[in-house]
Motif scaffolding. Structure first.
Motif, mmCIF file in Angstrom:
data_model
loop_
_atom_site.group_PDB
_atom_site.id
_atom_site.type_symbol
_atom_site.label_atom_id
_atom_site.label_comp_id
_atom_site.label_asym_id
_atom_site.label_seq_id
_atom_site.Cartn_x
_atom_site.Cartn_y
_atom_site.Cartn_z
ATOM 1 N N SER A 82 0.810 -1.218 0.000
ATOM 2 C CA SER A 82 0.000 0.000 0.000
ATOM 3 C C SER A 82 0.845 1.271 0.000
ATOM 4 O O SER A 82 0.301 2.380 -0.040
ATOM 5 N N LEU A 83 2.174 1.126 0.025
ATOM 6 C CA LEU A 83 3.081 2.268 0.110
ATOM 7 C C LEU A 83 3.733 2.573 -1.227
ATOM 8 O O LEU A 83 3.816 1.714 -2.112
ATOM 9 N N THR A 84 4.268 3.782 -1.357
ATOM 10 C CA THR A 84 5.202 4.120 -2.431
ATOM 11 C C THR A 84 6.614 3.953 -1.885
ATOM 12 O O THR A 84 6.819 3.863 -0.663
ATOM 13 N N ASP A 85 7.593 3.922 -2.772
ATOM 14 C CA ASP A 85 8.981 3.816 -2.319
ATOM 15 C C ASP A 85 9.364 4.999 -1.437
ATOM 16 O O ASP A 85 10.158 4.861 -0.502
ATOM 17 N N GLU A 86 8.798 6.162 -1.729
ATOM 18 C CA GLU A 86 9.134 7.364 -0.965
ATOM 19 C C GLU A 86 8.619 7.282 0.472
ATOM 20 O O GLU A 86 9.180 7.908 1.382
ATOM 21 N N GLU A 87 7.577 6.513 0.688
ATOM 22 C CA GLU A 87 7.008 6.363 2.030
ATOM 23 C C GLU A 87 7.672 5.240 2.820
ATOM 24 O O GLU A 87 7.433 5.098 4.019
ATOM 25 N N PHE A 88 8.498 4.468 2.161
ATOM 26 C CA PHE A 88 9.092 3.274 2.769
ATOM 27 C C PHE A 88 10.284 3.640 3.648
ATOM 28 O O PHE A 88 11.103 4.485 3.292
ATOM 29 N N HIS A 89 10.392 2.981 4.799
ATOM 30 C CA HIS A 89 11.526 3.180 5.710
ATOM 31 C C HIS A 89 12.451 1.964 5.614
ATOM 32 O O HIS A 89 12.051 0.845 5.933
ATOM 33 N N TYR A 90 13.674 2.187 5.162
ATOM 34 C CA TYR A 90 14.630 1.088 4.970
ATOM 35 C C TYR A 90 15.118 0.529 6.309
ATOM 36 O O TYR A 90 15.299 1.274 7.271
#
Length: 216
Positions: free
Chosen positions: A27-35
């Protein structure tokens, strides 16, 4: 469609079991993802909380599509791996290992970079070590037995940690997914996470050996 477009409703028939974390990541975009960073990985693996490991959203979508396409072409992930990634000398399961002790000799394991790593910071590399020897697990929990845990830990130390010299134990983490979390269940493997390791060392670890090749 771009791989960076969120999927609000996960597919009913995924090519491998999706965890609740996977469904959330979709449900996320890559920009919203926390590595995942190193401290995060240490905590997750130390607590054996492996279900929270996640891939970058676009990578997870690509991995799902690639897995579905690969299964359609080869029939199973096992068939694909046997044909393209694992030692030809192993043949087909059930394998006949040289030793019944996992990782006892190089002909019974193959070290490869993970084609679909977890979403980690760039200082880390995700390695998979495939074994043609069975790694015993507890049938009730799906986790490794104490004996298997000891055997694998010793292998990781001598193969990875010792190669890195002083401080090597601060650069290597490892785990084996519980059976329920494995996307490739028919082939034994462990995951190794290393950080700040030079490419020439990675190349050394992942080099195909003569014992992995079919003899003419």
């Amino acid at each position: 469609m771009s791989d960076n477009v969120p999927i609000t409703t996960p597919p009913e028939e995924a090519p491998f079991p999706l965890t609740d974390v996977d469904k959330w990541v979709l449900s996320l975009t890559d920009e919203e993802f926390h590595y995942h960073d190193w401290e995060d990985m240490k905590k997750i693996i130390g607590e054996n909380n492996l279900s929270v490991l996640k891939r970058k959203p676009s990578d997870l979508r690509r991995y799902m599509r690639w897995t579905a396409d690969t299964k359609a072409e080869y029939g199973s992930m096992t068939s694909y791996l046997l044909k393209h990634r694992l030692p030809q000398a192993w043949g087909s399961p059930p394998f006949t290992p040289v030793s019944n002790v996992p990782f006892d000799g190089p002909s019974d394991y193959r070290v490869l970079l993970n084609d679909w790593p977890y979403g980690m910071t760039s200082d880390m590399v995700h390695i998979v070590v495939w074994s043609r020897t069975i790694i015993k697990t507890d049938p009730n929990t799906g986790d490794m037995t104490p004996e298997s845990l000891h055997t694998v830990a010793n292998f990781v130390k001598r193969f990875f940690v010792d190669r890195l010299g002083p401080g090597g134990d601060n650069k290597v983490l490892w785990f084996k997914n519980w059976v329920a979390l494995q996307s490739v269940r028919t082939l034994e493997h462990i995951h190794v996470i290393v950080r700040d390791v030079e490419k020439d060392v990675l190349d050394e670890w992942t080099t195909e050996l003569e014992c992995h090749r079919l003899r003419n």
